[in-house]
Design a protein around this motif. Structure first.
Motif, PDB file in Angstrom:
ATOM      1  N   GLY A  56       0.782  -1.243   0.012  1.00  0.00           N
ATOM      2  CA  GLY A  56      -0.086  -0.021   0.013  1.00  0.00           C
ATOM      3  C   GLY A  56       0.689   1.218   0.050  1.00  0.00           C
ATOM      4  O   GLY A  56       0.198   2.377  -0.468  1.00  0.00           O
ATOM      5  N   SER A  57       2.158   1.062   0.497  1.00  0.00           N
ATOM      6  CA  SER A  57       2.740   2.436   0.602  1.00  0.00           C
ATOM      7  C   SER A  57       3.281   2.927  -0.730  1.00  0.00           C
ATOM      8  O   SER A  57       3.679   4.022  -0.759  1.00  0.00           O
ATOM      9  N   MET A  58       3.110   2.139  -1.774  1.00  0.00           N
ATOM     10  CA  MET A  58       3.365   2.257  -3.329  1.00  0.00           C
ATOM     11  C   MET A  58       2.347   3.192  -3.982  1.00  0.00           C
ATOM     12  O   MET A  58       2.615   3.459  -5.102  1.00  0.00           O
ATOM     13  N   THR A 118       5.451  -6.290   3.096  1.00  0.00           N
ATOM     14  CA  THR A 118       6.217  -6.244   1.787  1.00  0.00           C
ATOM     15  C   THR A 118       7.456  -7.293   2.399  1.00  0.00           C
ATOM     16  O   THR A 118       8.314  -7.289   3.162  1.00  0.00           O
ATOM     17  N   ASP A 119       7.273  -8.662   1.510  1.00  0.00           N
ATOM     18  CA  ASP A 119       7.905  -9.895   1.735  1.00  0.00           C
ATOM     19  C   ASP A 119       9.170  -9.894   0.508  1.00  0.00           C
ATOM     20  O   ASP A 119       8.862 -10.558  -0.434  1.00  0.00           O
ATOM     21  N   ILE A 120      10.286  -8.964   0.784  1.00  0.00           N
ATOM     22  CA  ILE A 120      11.319  -9.238  -0.316  1.00  0.00           C
ATOM     23  C   ILE A 120      11.868 -10.562  -0.371  1.00  0.00           C
ATOM     24  O   ILE A 120      12.191 -10.751  -1.570  1.00  0.00           O
ATOM     25  N   GLY A 121      11.938 -11.117   0.740  1.00  0.00           N
ATOM     26  CA  GLY A 121      12.479 -12.523   0.583  1.00  0.00           C
ATOM     27  C   GLY A 121      11.828 -13.431  -0.457  1.00  0.00           C
ATOM     28  O   GLY A 121      12.465 -14.217  -1.343  1.00  0.00           O
ATOM     29  N   ARG A 122      10.448 -13.325  -0.376  1.00  0.00           N
ATOM     30  CA  ARG A 122       9.837 -14.443  -1.258  1.00  0.00           C
ATOM     31  C   ARG A 122       9.769 -13.750  -2.694  1.00  0.00           C
ATOM     32  O   ARG A 122       9.824 -14.600  -3.691  1.00  0.00           O
ATOM     33  N   ALA A 123       9.926 -12.241  -2.865  1.00  0.00           N
ATOM     34  CA  ALA A 123      10.095 -11.954  -4.158  1.00  0.00           C
ATOM     35  C   ALA A 123      11.521 -12.409  -4.911  1.00  0.00           C
ATOM     36  O   ALA A 123      11.540 -12.864  -6.037  1.00  0.00           O
ATOM     37  N   ILE A 124      12.510 -12.284  -4.154  1.00  0.00           N
ATOM     38  CA  ILE A 124      13.786 -12.914  -4.589  1.00  0.00           C
ATOM     39  C   ILE A 124      13.739 -14.275  -4.705  1.00  0.00           C
ATOM     40  O   ILE A 124      14.298 -14.783  -5.731  1.00  0.00           O
ATOM     41  N   GLU A 125      13.343 -15.122  -3.824  1.00  0.00           N
ATOM     42  CA  GLU A 125      13.196 -16.359  -4.155  1.00  0.00           C
ATOM     43  C   GLU A 125      12.318 -16.796  -5.399  1.00  0.00           C
ATOM     44  O   GLU A 125      12.825 -17.587  -6.293  1.00  0.00           O
ATOM     45  N   ASP A 147       9.634   0.813  -2.257  1.00  0.00           N
ATOM     46  CA  ASP A 147       9.798   1.950  -1.399  1.00  0.00           C
ATOM     47  C   ASP A 147       9.887   1.622  -0.208  1.00  0.00           C
ATOM     48  O   ASP A 147      10.021   2.601   0.781  1.00  0.00           O
ATOM     49  N   GLY A 148       9.937   0.506   0.374  1.00  0.00           N
ATOM     50  CA  GLY A 148       9.922   0.409   1.926  1.00  0.00           C
ATOM     51  C   GLY A 148      11.044  -0.876   2.225  1.00  0.00           C
ATOM     52  O   GLY A 148      11.369  -1.385   1.485  1.00  0.00           O
ATOM     53  N   GLY A 149      10.889  -0.966   3.562  1.00  0.00           N
ATOM     54  CA  GLY A 149      11.891  -1.957   3.984  1.00  0.00           C
ATOM     55  C   GLY A 149      11.098  -3.579   3.940  1.00  0.00           C
ATOM     56  O   GLY A 149      10.030  -3.713   3.459  1.00  0.00           O
ATOM     57  N   HIS A 150      11.776  -4.403   4.615  1.00  0.00           N
ATOM     58  CA  HIS A 150      11.430  -5.933   4.516  1.00  0.00           C
ATOM     59  C   HIS A 150      10.654  -6.034   5.779  1.00  0.00           C
ATOM     60  O   HIS A 150      10.893  -6.077   6.844  1.00  0.00           O
ATOM     61  N   TYR A 151       9.116  -5.794   5.343  1.00  0.00           N
ATOM     62  CA  TYR A 151       8.098  -6.162   6.563  1.00  0.00           C
ATOM     63  C   TYR A 151       7.522  -7.254   6.033  1.00  0.00           C
ATOM     64  O   TYR A 151       6.120  -7.086   5.463  1.00  0.00           O
ATOM     65  N   PRO A 152       7.558  -8.756   6.129  1.00  0.00           N
ATOM     66  CA  PRO A 152       6.846  -9.751   5.805  1.00  0.00           C
ATOM     67  C   PRO A 152       5.662  -9.938   6.688  1.00  0.00           C
ATOM     68  O   PRO A 152       5.641  -9.493   7.886  1.00  0.00           O
ATOM     69  N   GLY A 183      22.143  -7.860 -10.545  1.00  0.00           N
ATOM     70  CA  GLY A 183      20.962  -7.432 -10.004  1.00  0.00           C
ATOM     71  C   GLY A 183      21.135  -5.787  -9.953  1.00  0.00           C
ATOM     72  O   GLY A 183      21.897  -5.171 -10.043  1.00  0.00           O
ATOM     73  N   TYR A 184      19.546  -5.260  -9.861  1.00  0.00           N
ATOM     74  CA  TYR A 184      19.516  -3.945  -9.991  1.00  0.00           C
ATOM     75  C   TYR A 184      18.580  -3.511  -8.993  1.00  0.00           C
ATOM     76  O   TYR A 184      17.347  -3.985  -9.200  1.00  0.00           O
ATOM     77  N   ALA A 185      18.833  -3.219  -7.781  1.00  0.00           N
ATOM     78  CA  ALA A 185      17.910  -2.608  -6.588  1.00  0.00           C
ATOM     79  C   ALA A 185      17.770  -1.264  -6.940  1.00  0.00           C
ATOM     80  O   ALA A 185      18.482  -0.289  -6.779  1.00  0.00           O
ATOM     81  N   LEU A 186      16.403  -1.003  -6.947  1.00  0.00           N
ATOM     82  CA  LEU A 186      15.921   0.729  -6.955  1.00  0.00           C
ATOM     83  C   LEU A 186      15.221   0.878  -5.891  1.00  0.00           C
ATOM     84  O   LEU A 186      13.785   0.847  -6.057  1.00  0.00           O
ATOM     85  N   PRO A 187      15.632   1.586  -4.680  1.00  0.00           N
ATOM     86  CA  PRO A 187      14.740   1.941  -3.596  1.00  0.00           C
ATOM     87  C   PRO A 187      14.317   3.115  -3.839  1.00  0.00           C
ATOM     88  O   PRO A 187      14.912   4.312  -4.429  1.00  0.00           O
ATOM     89  N   LEU A 188      12.777   3.408  -3.764  1.00  0.00           N
ATOM     90  CA  LEU A 188      11.958   4.538  -4.208  1.00  0.00           C
ATOM     91  C   LEU A 188      11.944   5.594  -2.958  1.00  0.00           C
ATOM     92  O   LEU A 188      11.272   6.650  -2.985  1.00  0.00           O
ATOM     93  N   SER A 189      12.629   5.251  -1.762  1.00  0.00           N
ATOM     94  CA  SER A 189      12.543   5.987  -0.518  1.00  0.00           C
ATOM     95  C   SER A 189      13.562   5.747   0.345  1.00  0.00           C
ATOM     96  O   SER A 189      14.626   4.960  -0.046  1.00  0.00           O
ATOM     97  N   GLY A 190      13.829   6.571   1.269  1.00  0.00           N
ATOM     98  CA  GLY A 190      15.108   6.515   2.211  1.00  0.00           C
ATOM     99  C   GLY A 190      15.328   5.265   2.553  1.00  0.00           C
ATOM    100  O   GLY A 190      16.332   4.505   3.011  1.00  0.00           O
ATOM    101  N   GLU A 191      13.917   4.652   3.320  1.00  0.00           N
ATOM    102  CA  GLU A 191      14.047   3.359   4.021  1.00  0.00           C
ATOM    103  C   GLU A 191      13.570   2.448   2.882  1.00  0.00           C
ATOM    104  O   GLU A 191      12.480   2.323   2.411  1.00  0.00           O
ATOM    105  N   SER A 192      14.499   1.173   2.627  1.00  0.00           N
ATOM    106  CA  SER A 192      14.252   0.273   1.641  1.00  0.00           C
ATOM    107  C   SER A 192      14.877  -0.873   1.761  1.00  0.00           C
ATOM    108  O   SER A 192      15.903  -0.687   2.264  1.00  0.00           O
ATOM    109  N   GLY A 193      14.300  -1.870   1.657  1.00  0.00           N
ATOM    110  CA  GLY A 193      14.697  -3.113   1.777  1.00  0.00           C
ATOM    111  C   GLY A 193      15.475  -3.619   0.323  1.00  0.00           C
ATOM    112  O   GLY A 193      15.817  -5.050   0.108  1.00  0.00           O
TER     113      GLY A 193
END
Length: 500
Positions: A56-58, A118-125, A147-152, A183-193
């Protein structure tokens, strides 16, 4: 993003693209874009795995992300393979298949992000699983936008940013058969996983767009990196390759009054890279010369061969007198020159082709002989030289042996009475008989004129007495005692002037 797509295409096509040789040599001022175009890197298939955060933060960012992502997907080649996932509490495949139809690829992408976590681990898996499939391309790019951190959510295998599940995921990524994964990581905010991608995909770049508007610019940057990887993979077989020199020449050759044709062939050992040879020079040590039309610069397309007919000769200038002389020389036929790649500057420092500095090859050994002159000429010249030497010796001899003149008078030293008289004529006078008790010879020779010898002649008297032989010299107009006999030289009488 277009660059990432092309990058994946390039590595995947490396298996296919290595069979795409360049037909035209490059210009000395080729840019990197020119090189990519000649290599046709955009026709090399690649895998692109795109992970888009739909939490939702996106919400405020998602419209711009969709728009930029659509532009990126439009730039992909139909040979590319795209796997588009969205992730929040889980990871959902939105499109998996070939590129080329942007509308189809974007059709299942949500319009509004409404995920609760936001489950970044499952996305990378999901990205790793996609790259583990059979037939994966040799080049792959994984793009993660969040745009956010890892909050699974609850029940995830990745409750934290480290742990056994992350370790297992890293191990799987390390075993991928894909030649190049970036890999190319594009964080869209200051806090990002987003940087978590780098903990799994080792070769990951974390880009830093300040706003969604800059996302396209950063995707273009990643695309150039992908195209570079395609080029790197295609040019890998050319690393350490240059030019090979080969000779067509006999093992032995007689260069007596004739030349022997030989052929030098230069062959490019590369598959995709044009090469240039400058300062080309062919030689053989030991006297023989290689002549012919060798250009100062030779441009070779990949795999091309060019041959140069040359002549092996031994230009030996004979002596003024053509003496017989035979010489033999053994040694290799060698070729030197500077080998360069016109693309080197455009690709540096990212790709180093390590091109050998000079032509390679095993120079053949060659034994040549050359004969000048003849034995007949040498024999005639020797005979002439001998005659000349004898003539010179005779002249020297005659110059030293002066003609005799006057009279040699023999006088008893006891009584002072004349006992014999001998006219001196020719070059040798024999003396004996009359009142002498011995015999001998008289020889005249020239000497420097001086006060005691104004005629410049002296006489050598060899006199054999009863029990010994003595030799002495008698100056002109002088006297000498030898063998118990006194000898005097009397010059011839002066001529009487006419009219007296």
């Amino acid at each position: 993003m277009k660059q990432l797509i092309r990058c994946a295409a390039a590595l995947g096509a490396a298996v296919l693209a290595l069979a795409v040789p360049l037909s035209a040599p490059a210009m000395a001022d080729d840019s990197r874009e020119d090189v990519f175009r000649r290599l046709q890197v955009d026709q090399v298939p690649a895998d692109y795995v795109i992970l888009v955060d739909t939490s939702g933060s996106m919400d405020d960012l998602f419209g711009g992300v969709r728009s930029t992502l659509g532009t990126f997907l439009t730039g992909l080649s139909p040979t590319d393979h795209v796997a588009l996932f969205t992730f929040d509490a889980g990871a959902v495949p939105r499109y998996i298949g070939p590129a080329g139809d942007t509308a189809r690829m974007m059709a299942d992408l949500p319009v509004v992000p409404d995920g609760s976590s936001t489950d970044i681990g499952r996305a990378i898996e999901q990205a790793v699983s996609e790259l583990e499939r059979p037939g994966a391309a040799a080049v792959a790019s994984v793009v993660l936008i969040s745009d956010g951190g890892h909050y699974p959510g609850a029940g995830t295998d990745y409750p934290k940013t480290t742990g056994p599940a992350w370790d297992a995921l890293k191990a799987r990524a390390a075993k991928l058969k894909t030649t190049s994964v970036r890999g190319y990581a594009l964080p869209l905010s200051g806090e990002s996983g987003a940087p978590l991608l780098g903990s799994v995909i080792k070769n990951t770049t974390v880009l830093d767009p300040k706003a969604v508007a800059q996302l396209g610019e950063y995707l273009d940057r990643s695309k150039e990196g992908a195209r570079l990887e395609k080029a790197r993979l295609m040019l890998a077989p050319d690393q350490g390759k240059g030019v090979t020199a080969a000779w067509e020449a006999p093992a032995t050759a007689d260069l007596s009054g004739r030349d022997v044709p030989v052929t030098l062939t230069l062959t490019s050992d590369t598959t995709h890279t044009p090469v240039t040879v400058t300062g080309l020079k062919a030689t053989m040590d030991g006297g023989p010369q290689l002549t012919g039309d060798i250009p100062q610069q030779v441009d070779l397309a990949p795999g091309e061969s060019r041959s140069f007919p040359l002549t092996l000769e031994w230009d030996r200038d004979p002596w003024p007198v053509p003496f017989h002389d035979e010489r033999t020389s053994s040694g290799p036929l060698t070729v030197s020159g500077q080998v360069t790649v016109p693309w080197a500057a455009a690709l540096a420092p990212d790709i180093d082709l390590r091109t050998p500095a000079g032509p390679a090859g095993n120079p053949p050994g060659l034994t040549v002989s050359s004969t000048v002159g003849t034995w007949t000429a040498q024999a005639v010249a020797g005979a002439v030289a001998l005659v000349l030497a004898l003539l010179i010796a005779l002249i020297i001899y005659l110059r030293k042996r002066a003609p005799q003149s006057g009279t040699l008078v023999a006088v008893s030293p006891m009584t002072g009475q004349e006992v014999a008289r001998f006219p001196l004529r020719g070059r040798v006078t024999r003396i004996g008989g009359q009142g002498l008790t011995g015999e001998g010879t008289v020889v005249a020779r020239r000497v420097p004129r001086q006060a005691t010898n104004t005629d410049g002649v002296e006489y050598e008297i060899t006199f054999r007495g009863l029990d010994r032989t003595d030799t002495t010299t008698l100056p002109s107009r002088g006297s000498v005692l030898v063998g118990g006999v006194a000898f005097e030289h009397q010059p011839p009488p002066e001529p009487i002037p006419v009219g007296r």
